[in-house]
Enzyme design. Structure first.
Site, PDB file in Angstrom:
ATOM      1  N   GLY B 263      39.629  39.655  41.006  1.00  0.00           N
ATOM      2  CA  GLY B 263      38.486  39.661  40.096  1.00  0.00           C
ATOM      3  C   GLY B 263      38.229  41.054  39.547  1.00  0.00           C
ATOM      4  O   GLY B 263      38.772  42.057  40.022  1.00  0.00           O
ATOM      5  N   GLY B 265      36.255  44.493  38.772  1.00  0.00           N
ATOM      6  CA  GLY B 265      35.322  45.335  39.510  1.00  0.00           C
ATOM      7  C   GLY B 265      35.983  46.260  40.496  1.00  0.00           C
ATOM      8  O   GLY B 265      37.177  46.152  40.803  1.00  0.00           O
ATOM      9  N   SER B 266      35.188  47.181  40.995  1.00  0.00           N
ATOM     10  CA  SER B 266      35.717  48.261  41.816  1.00  0.00           C
ATOM     11  C   SER B 266      36.258  47.785  43.157  1.00  0.00           C
ATOM     12  O   SER B 266      37.278  48.293  43.633  1.00  0.00           O
ATOM     13  CB  SER B 266      34.628  49.309  42.055  1.00  0.00           C
ATOM     14  OG  SER B 266      34.256  49.906  40.834  1.00  0.00           O
ATOM     15  N   GLU B 288      43.299  37.189  35.560  1.00  0.00           N
ATOM     16  CA  GLU B 288      42.696  37.222  34.225  1.00  0.00           C
ATOM     17  C   GLU B 288      42.622  38.650  33.707  1.00  0.00           C
ATOM     18  O   GLU B 288      42.835  38.913  32.543  1.00  0.00           O
ATOM     19  CB  GLU B 288      41.318  36.547  34.237  1.00  0.00           C
ATOM     20  CG  GLU B 288      40.402  37.029  35.339  1.00  0.00           C
ATOM     21  CD  GLU B 288      39.072  36.291  35.399  1.00  0.00           C
ATOM     22  OE1 GLU B 288      39.023  35.094  35.102  1.00  0.00           O
ATOM     23  OE2 GLU B 288      38.062  36.938  35.756  1.00  0.00           O
ATOM     24  N   ASN B 378      25.918  39.061  36.265  1.00  0.00           N
ATOM     25  CA  ASN B 378      26.892  38.997  35.170  1.00  0.00           C
ATOM     26  C   ASN B 378      27.274  37.563  34.822  1.00  0.00           C
ATOM     27  O   ASN B 378      27.188  37.150  33.685  1.00  0.00           O
ATOM     28  CB  ASN B 378      28.160  39.772  35.535  1.00  0.00           C
ATOM     29  CG  ASN B 378      27.868  41.237  35.828  1.00  0.00           C
ATOM     30  OD1 ASN B 378      26.935  41.804  35.269  1.00  0.00           O
ATOM     31  ND2 ASN B 378      28.649  41.829  36.697  1.00  0.00           N
ATOM     32  N   GLY B 382      35.808  33.943  36.042  1.00  0.00           N
ATOM     33  CA  GLY B 382      36.903  33.046  36.379  1.00  0.00           C
ATOM     34  C   GLY B 382      36.990  32.728  37.858  1.00  0.00           C
ATOM     35  O   GLY B 382      37.868  31.970  38.283  1.00  0.00           O
ATOM     36  N   LYS B 402      22.331  48.896  49.310  1.00  0.00           N
ATOM     37  CA  LYS B 402      21.111  49.731  49.305  1.00  0.00           C
ATOM     38  C   LYS B 402      20.896  50.448  50.635  1.00  0.00           C
ATOM     39  O   LYS B 402      19.837  50.309  51.270  1.00  0.00           O
ATOM     40  CB  LYS B 402      19.871  48.878  48.974  1.00  0.00           C
ATOM     41  CG  LYS B 402      20.041  48.093  47.677  1.00  0.00           C
ATOM     42  CD  LYS B 402      18.920  48.291  46.701  1.00  0.00           C
ATOM     43  CE  LYS B 402      19.390  47.814  45.330  1.00  0.00           C
ATOM     44  NZ  LYS B 402      18.437  47.732  44.303  1.00  0.00           N
TER      45      LYS B 402
END
EC number: 2.8.3.-
Lengths: 505, 505
Positions: B263, B265-266, B288, B378, B382, B402
């Protein structure tokens, strides 16, 4: 008498009693048995196991196609034979043991069990027990009234026990189409382009040397108990037929719609029954279970072909079908459930999937399995295979249960089996909510006003209004989201809030 | 200068300024724009729209591949141009408008949007705006750094506006493979058997008479902001590599594993990065989004081929790639997102899907989208296409957020995007829970003990123990299921229960 059913003569010597056959199954083993929604289940070997368990410790992990008939799950649960059970069940005694934590139940999408077995992500099958009409000259196993997971169980098992059921008609020979996807990473496309395509063999191909025992039985399948259509299910069917008429009018669907899938149970069956008086024709079915309504549609000339993995028929319908199998045979096929429920085929054919919700929420999430988020009813079955991948995903439910004390539409479902992304239509006797292309806030109004029972609407509107006041894409009051369920637990009715003192208990 | 990019000379007369091109888009229209995770987005026409909206009422329904870069979603949201947005976004300003109910956001599985468009289950596309490297002699549109939904948008739209981006390298020509599944009910299998198969055209075939305007731009794609791997993401990668080593040892996987999906992202990027020092080789990717880690694995000789729908690269990686496209081109392909994310192909190839959870619960349900069950981050993207249909579905997350005030593992997730049936592994920096073939009660212990941060374990054990006391297949205390989230809302920390008076407010 039975020898004509075992065409490979070298296997005649394998015929033994159920008790002896069952001795191949030992404590701690993983066993795969035939059976899908009361059809084609292995019947006498599991009963012999239960009997033996009264005398010696015997625990097995049991996989099947889906639920079993003939009180097999009940008897095995009572005898405490089951340590693990997958991928589906529908028996009240077993359900109780599952909810008590005595049986580890693994609730799976029905297409996935054998996929995981083949890739060795589940423990290997020690023994497969498969009900058969006959064994071919090459040792091929011809299933009876279901295929379910039988083919892959038999192909992968160390040993196979065949229950030849001489009560099951030889006319079933040729009804089956056994296609098994190859192992990944070198898998070919499944060459199925219409529900009537035949792509496999009419029997399960196995190396006959692995057939360890053959048992002869004449126990009939259990009949399905189908509640007849009532005013509410007729109303649900009416809303859906009206919806499809509109889709045809708008040019989105032809008058033969798209191939239909319908979940197990009385409501889905009644909904399909409602298509008899519809203007649609040349319907086809690509489903896991073929129920009475399939035969009614075939008889009425409305449906031209039906593909399934199992027959699940009432006594009347079973007598009609088995009394004249030849009349239906060229319009029916039974497949392995990994083919009937395969994402590839479901997406390619563009199915209309009709499944039953236990409860749905105002944003379109569906709970198919858990009462109050904790207690298992039956399992998700194939509904997830279909809802995620089909052309149109429909969920049906009556708007209330228990005489109105429970609403089937709630602020938030206590367990999610089908997320908002997978639910296109929700239909109750009150009406229909077409959720396609809508945001959660739009869905909420539609579901409350169209689908919810009038006695709950004000409560829901109040919840929704206060939630919207706090903002969010999907407004909720998370401290109140399950308050209706808590009311019902405490007062018996979702409509009745307990006095404060009681609620604080 | 730009004319060599428009090989069909009859289209030269269509070249206009962005403002004029944008006039094809009128109030109330549905617009499909190119763009997938900051790559290949139409850039100047949407900005001209936003500009025009300051002077006249202008609301559109906007579909894209996924999220956009270049502040396009931000600018359109600020200008209040968006009435409806699908199927994904990742912009803070747009997010705020969505959560305020000002923009109707339809969060969809990324494979489904154009499937619904093609079957006319979503409103038709009035105008498609597609960024292109060039237009071929036949009027075919050659996309840039993403394909996303561009092909089907262009094929279905009434009018097409092409943004020729002369900053995008002509070396990209030949990188794309545009295959569009045919309309149902007569669809053929998608003939893709390995990630490197080319099955379509290197451009989007359209009737050039529908190209209404061409705009010339040189605005670069935005760069992805990738947080570098840290101690926690390295630990997550380490647990996963160890898991796969074991799978190889057990003979379940080869040393090239199965094709990988990761996916956006970091965290997912860092996990893939961790494969560089693994013993695996000849890896392939069928995903993707191709991020920096893909190029690191290609450079390290660990990966032989990568298939995606978009590139989403940091500045450094983009300079490396675009500075020497030819070095990578025979090891890369970009496809329409309905092919990169197609259930048929995902299941056939047997992908290993690695996606990020916002939170997961002790039974293995995953929330990917909603903070506190209400506020959209967000979108599901997918992840649902992959998690439902892949060989192995992995979800990764750091165990706390956090500074420890929020646990990513909770008793019950406040929103379910991936139900328990679709989650095989959960991995945090604490450890890994292998949930395959387990019942909910077994999963709970494993997730609490292996994945949860130690500061939360006692709280979770206490919850679970009291829930088990009440019974059920999936034991819960539904009146307390969200108590951790309520604590955090009220005190800032899931660990701190507010005083009773405050809680009653």
């Amino acid at each position: 008498m039975y020898r004509d059913r075992i065409q490979l003569k070298s296997l005649w010597g394998k015929v033994v009693g159920a008790e002896e056959a069952a001795m191949h199954i030992q404590d701690g083993m993983t066993v795969g048995m035939s059976g899908f929604t009361r059809s084609g289940d292995a019947k006498v070997v599991p009963m012999a196991l239960a009997e033996r368990a009264t005398e010696q410790p015997l625990k097995i992990s049991l996989m099947t196609g889906a639920s079993l008939g003939s009180d097999i799950d009940k008897t095995l649960a009572e005898a405490r034979v089951l340590s693990r059970r997958l991928p589906f069940q529908a028996d009240p005694v077993l359900r109780k043991a599952i909810n008590a934590g005595e049986v580890m139940f693994v609730d799976q999408h029905l297409s996935e069990t054998v996929e995981m077995l083949r890739s060795r992500q589940l423990p290997k099958i020690d023994v497969a027990v498969i009900e058969a009409v006959a064994i071919t000259e090459d040792g091929g196993i011809i299933p009876t009234s279901s295929i379910g997971n039988s083919a892959t169980f038999a192909i992968l098992a160390e040993k196979i026990i065949v229950e030849i059921n001489i009560h099951q008609s030889m006319d079933l020979v040729g009804l089956h189409d056994v296609y098994i996807p190859t192992r990944r990473p070198h898998r070919e496309p499944i060459p199925l382009m219409t529900p009537s395509d035949r792509i496999g063999l009419p029997y399960i191909p196995v190396d006959p040397s692995r057939i360890a025992a053959i048992v002869i039985t004449e126990k009939m399948d259990s009949f399905a108990t189908i509640t007849p259509p009532d005013e509410e299910t007729n109303a649900i069917a009416g809303h859906l037929v009206e919806f499809f008429r509109n889709e045809v009018r708008k040019g989105r669907l032809s008058t033969s719609l798209q191939p239909l899938q319908a979940g197990i149970g009385s409501i889905a069956n009644a909904v399909l029954h409602g298509f008899i008086d519809s203007p649609f024709h040349d319907l086809t079915m690509y489903s896991e279970v073929l129920q009475d309504s399939t035969f009614e549609l075939l008889d009425a000339g409305k449906m031209t072909f039906a593909s399934g993995s199992a027959l699940s028929l009432s006594g009347d319908c079973a007598r009609k079908f088995f009394g004249d199998v030849k009349r239906y045979k060229d319009r029916l096929v039974l497949r392995p459930q990994e083919v009937s429920n395969h994402p590839e085929v479901i997406r390619r054919l563009g199915l209309i999937g009709i499944n039953t919700a236990l409860e749905a929420d105002i944003y379109g999430n569906v709970n198919s399995t858990h009462v109050n988020g904790t207690h298992m009813m039956n399992g998700i079955g194939g509904s997830g295979d279909f809802a995620r991948n089909c052309y149109l995903s429909v969920f049906v439910t009556k708007s209330v249960a228990k005489g109105g004390k429970l609403s089937s539409i709630v602020p938030m479902v206590t367990h999610v089996d089908h997320c908002e992304h997978d639910v296109d239509l929700i239909v109750t006797e009150q009406g229909l909510a077409d959720l396609r292309g809508l945001a959660p806030r739009e869905r909420a109004s539609l579901i409350i006003e169209n689908c919810m029972h009038p006695t709950y609407r004000d409560l829901a509107r109040d919840y929704y209004k206060r939630a919207v006041g706090r903002g969010g894409h999907t407004p909720h009051l998370i401290e109140e989201a399950f308050s209706w369920h808590l009311n019902a637990q405490r007062t018996g009715s979702m409509l009745v809030t307990p006095p404060k003192a009681a609620a604080a208990e």
